[in-house]
Design a protein around this motif. Structure first.
Motif, PDB file in Angstrom:
ATOM      1  N   ARG A 276       0.817  -1.209   0.000  1.00 13.73           N
ATOM      2  CA  ARG A 276       0.000   0.000   0.000  1.00 13.73           C
ATOM      3  C   ARG A 276       0.857   1.267   0.000  1.00 13.73           C
ATOM      4  N   HIS A 314      -9.533   9.307   2.006  1.00 15.33           N
ATOM      5  CA  HIS A 314      -9.237   7.948   2.461  1.00 15.33           C
ATOM      6  C   HIS A 314     -10.498   7.311   3.039  1.00 15.33           C
ATOM      7  N   ASP A 317     -11.189   0.519   4.350  1.00 17.33           N
ATOM      8  CA  ASP A 317     -11.040  -0.614   3.422  1.00 17.33           C
ATOM      9  C   ASP A 317     -11.840  -1.808   3.944  1.00 17.33           C
ATOM     10  N   HIS A 320     -11.283  -5.453   2.641  1.00 19.12           N
ATOM     11  CA  HIS A 320     -10.112  -6.197   3.111  1.00 19.12           C
ATOM     12  C   HIS A 320     -10.525  -7.174   4.204  1.00 19.12           C
ATOM     13  N   THR A 368      -6.966   1.601   4.348  1.00 22.16           N
ATOM     14  CA  THR A 368      -7.932   2.418   3.612  1.00 22.16           C
ATOM     15  C   THR A 368      -7.821   2.182   2.109  1.00 22.16           C
ATOM     16  N   PHE A 369      -8.863   2.606   1.414  1.00 21.27           N
ATOM     17  CA  PHE A 369      -8.892   2.639  -0.049  1.00 21.27           C
ATOM     18  C   PHE A 369      -9.024   4.113  -0.404  1.00 21.27           C
ATOM     19  N   SER A 370      -8.142   4.634  -1.252  1.00 23.56           N
ATOM     20  CA  SER A 370      -8.030   6.081  -1.365  1.00 23.56           C
ATOM     21  C   SER A 370      -8.091   6.606  -2.794  1.00 23.56           C
ATOM     22  N   ARG A 388      -5.021   1.200  -2.722  1.00 18.97           N
ATOM     23  CA  ARG A 388      -5.056   0.885  -1.293  1.00 18.97           C
ATOM     24  C   ARG A 388      -3.927   1.591  -0.559  1.00 18.97           C
ATOM     25  N   HIS A 594     -15.570  -0.730  -4.483  1.00 19.29           N
ATOM     26  CA  HIS A 594     -14.186  -0.992  -4.069  1.00 19.29           C
ATOM     27  C   HIS A 594     -13.656  -2.271  -4.721  1.00 19.29           C
ATOM     28  N   GLN A 598     -10.525  -2.393  -7.515  1.00 21.37           N
ATOM     29  CA  GLN A 598      -9.300  -3.156  -7.300  1.00 21.37           C
ATOM     30  C   GLN A 598      -9.130  -4.238  -8.371  1.00 21.37           C
TER      31      GLN A 598
END
Length: 760
Positions: A276, A314, A317, A320, A368-370, A388, A594, A598
């Protein structure tokens, strides 16, 4: 069929109707009438044969000439191969009857509509036998009748394919030999009969949940058994649980879901961090309501050597931790959204996930996913990145704390907040310049005591701190959707979950423009100018008496936002592409967004569009359910609050006009009640649907949507969540309007409770 007087008109059999007030047809018309009646009767006889004698009896014919003509018509229909004889001499239909499938919208005890889907007209169904025991929300099979009800074709239910629910909440009343439950759900128009052995310990006046054991037939009420006692009617816990049951909301997480959530590992490994972008050394903070327990978004900020700003949005996540095909995933999909009632939240995910692992709490490392942007001083995007990350939030602000710092100019991260606020204002200005619609409606919250009793109704006020966060969330949602859409050139695009909002119906806009003109406002209804014209109107009415009602009506002209795999754009926000990416703790579509992002970042192939479209439809339906439940809880608290209101006059605005009454929003408390036309003794008032008004037959007195009036509370009904109002004083009734006021827009069913925008 009962005998008729000699002056009574001949009627068609069940399923055929003659227009009200018309005489029995003659000559060729009578023959056509008999053909229609006979065919309709046999078409809907479910294969049962009728002899000539039985057909004539059904037609209730007495005159010799009528009997001869009807008999001749039967043989002619046989010759035309529209009916056929059976061996026993009876006749059956030889035509293929069109069968349609739709969902029941049970408007009142007297009638319902069946919705056939987008682009198709609703079918009118009379109450009673024609509904065949179907209730609101049921999926049914219908056949069409030859008659019409106004603009709608009439039909009849021939089969209930799927029940929308089998459990209902309501208030039980018990007598010596039986009990009955009056359902809370307004679109359930029959009480449930309960045998004494099935009351399950309930007492008269309790709120209960019942399970249907037998659905209604022609001559019997539906039967049910009590499966849970919620408590005494009127008590907060019982009433809120009743609302949850009414809308099918879950009371708790299944044990296997809770167990699975507790097994999810908490630590963040070095291996995971290496995958990440590490933001732990970059200034990061959250801004949320003061009583929030889950923080699913954060902002990071730093000034770059070139003078531009790097701003990171941010987002927790969640995917995950919540993996496909797990119990957590299945439950999240089923719920699809968190629900926010007045005194509690019904979360989409268990507390272990939402409030602990995924909550971006201060002074903790979080996954986090940003969406990360480099912006110049004018707000123009120079670079963008999606992926990520790992963050460490330095500060947790409430909206009030952040607002105070913005206003004072000093305090923790004051300089960063000022720059971000200035940038947000530039982004907002750019949106409106491109045609975003600026609707600001008033929502309310309640101050409750420890028992849930409402002490005050408090309007929610949106200030710069709220708008700052909103603007950067909108930016992330827009750019993620645009990034996915632009990944592939040509017609074949990667499947994605978009948040779409269609342009308003031109006819509704025209009707609204006509109504707004009554107040002296002009609206340009050209497609390219609607949004700018609406924004100009919203600015011009600010602070004026008509502001509230015109804002509400403008929102009603808008289409409703929904989820879709079709990238149709968002009219209200003026975005070509838009998604929901920023709230995966509380919205399942964000989890889908999300996962798909990805997947495509990993160069995966386009996902199955049909599969995701089905999930989009489900999520949109669950979102509507949540909104309806939230409105019901607010309405309950409004009724409870007004039940204890002083016996005094309130200023109100007429917020809805129907054939049965005037809906009035009390300005001070934002609570909505109704003045029943039956309670107006000074005249008989007639409903003018096109002009949103009622007119006194004798006095020509007019009450119109948007009028300011003075009202008092007549009575409140917590069970039905209704407030009955009356005029406070005849001298304080609205100033009379000339009956020649220009006709307003076409009437819509009034919305009740909280007014909400097309987008959250």
């Amino acid at each position: 069929m009962s005998k008729k007087t000699k002056n009574e008109k001949t009627k068609a059999p069940k399923g055929t109707k003659t227009p009200k007030g018309t005489k029995k047809p003659k000559g060729k018309d009578l023959k056509k009438f008999f053909q229609q009646a006979i065919l309709e009767m046999l078409d809907h006889a479910d294969g049962r044969g009728y002899s000539i004698k039985q057909i004539l009896k059904k037609l209730d014919l007495k005159k010799r000439d009528d009997i001869k003509l009807a008999t001749f018509t039967i043989y002619q229909l046989e010759d035309d191969d529209q009916i056929k004889p059976l061996k026993n001499g009876s006749f059956v239909s030889n035509r293929k009857v069109e069968e349609l499938t739709g969902i029941v919208d049970h408007v009142s005890s007297r009638f319902a509509y069946v919705r056939l889907g987008a682009g198709k007209d609703d079918i009118f169904i009379k109450g009673g036998r024609d509904l065949a025991g179907a209730v609101d929300g049921d999926t049914v099979k219908i056949t069409l009748l030859s008659t019409r009800h106004g603009d709608h074709q009439e039909g009849r239910v021939i089969e209930v394919i799927r029940r929308s629910r089998t459990r209902f909440a309501g208030k039980i009343e018990i007598s010596k030999s039986f009990a009955f439950v009056v359902p809370d759900y307004r679109k359930m128009h029959q009480d449930f009969f309960v045998y004494p052995e099935n009351v399950n310990g309930a007492r008269s006046g309790d709120k209960v949940i019942v399970e249907v054991t037998s659905w209604a037939t022609d001559d019997r009420k539906p039967e049910a058994k009590v499966i849970e006692v919620l408590g005494r009617a009127g008590e907060n816990e019982a009433e809120i649980h009743s609302i949850m049951a009414e809308f099918g909301l879950p009371f708790r997480f299944p044990q296997e879901v809770d167990d699975e959530s507790k097994k999810v590992k908490e630590g963040i490994t070095k291996e995971e961090v290496k995958k990440r972008w590490d933001f732990r050394e970059v200034t990061t903070f959250t801004i949320d309501p003061f009583d929030a327990k889950d923080f699913d978004d954060a902002l990071s900020f730093q000034t770059l050597p070139n003078g531009n700003y790097e701003i990171g949005i941010h987002i927790a996540d969640v995917t995950h931790y919540v993996k496909p095909d797990t119990e957590l995933e299945k439950e999240a999909y089923e719920r699809a959204t968190s629900v926010y009632l007045v005194d509690r939240t019904i979360p989409m995910l268990p507390e272990r996930i939402s409030n602990e692992l995924c909550s971006l709490r201060p002074h903790e490392d979080k996954l986090t996913f940003s969406a990360v942007f480099e912006l110049d001083a004018s707000g123009k995007i120079k670079k963008e990145w999606f992926g990520r990350t790992v963050i460490h939030s330095d500060v947790r602000f409430s909206y009030e704390e952040a607002q105070e710092i913005l206003e004072r100019g000093t305090g923790t991260l004051a300089e960063e907040l000022k720059i971000l606020n200035d940038m947000a204002k530039k982004l907002r200005k750019q949106r409106f310049a491109k045609g975003a619609v600026n609707f600001e409606t008033t929502e309310v919250k309640f101050k409750l005591d420890e028992k849930g009793k409402p002490l005050a109704v408090i309007p929610k006020v949106r200030k710069d701190a709220h708008k700052l966060i909103e603007e950067f969330m909108l930016l992330a949602n827009k750019r993620v959707a645009t990034y996915i859409y632009d990944m592939k050139k040509g017609k074949e695009k990667n499947t994605y979950v978009y948040r779409i909002h269609d342009s308003p119906d031109p006819e509704k806009v025209q009707d609204f423009a006509v109504f707004a003109k009554q107040f002296g406002h002009q609206i340009n209804i050209d497609d390219a100018s609607i949004s700018q014209s609406l924004n100009k109107l919203m600015t011009s009415i600010e602070g004026k008496p008509e502001q509230n009602i015109l804002e509400q009506l403008a929102i009603r002209t808008m289409a409703k936002a929904k989820y879709s795999t079709e990238a149709k754009g968002h009219f209200g926000l003026a975005f070509e592409h838009y998604s929901h990416f920023t709230s995966p703790i509380r919205r399942y579509p964000d989890m889908m967004a999300h996962r798909l992002l990805q997947h495509y970042l990993d160069e995966g192939k386009s996902a199955n569009k049909a599969e995701y479209e089905e999930k989009c439809v489900h999520s949109s339906e669950r979102e509507k359910r949540a909104a309806d439940a939230e409105r019901a809880s607010i309405k309950y608290k409004q009724v409870e609050f007004m039940a204890n209101a002083e016996n005094r006059a309130y200023e109100g605005l007429i917020s809805g006009v129907t054939e049965w009454g005037l809906y009035v929003e009390i300005v001070e408390t934002k609570c909505e009640g109704m003045i029943r036309l039956a309670d107006l003794s000074d005249d008989f008032y007639e409903f003018d649907q096109r002009s949103y008004r009622v007119i006194g037959r004798k006095t020509k007195k007019v009450y119109t949507l948007g009028d300011k009036i003075k009202v008092k509370v007549k009575k409140t009904d917590i069970d039905k969540r209704l407030i009955d109002l009356v005029f406070a004083d005849s001298k304080l009734e609205k100033g009379q309007r000339d009956e020649k006021v220009e006709r307003g827009a076409r009437g819509e069913r009034p919305r009740k409770g909280r007014k909400k925008s097309f987008e959250d």
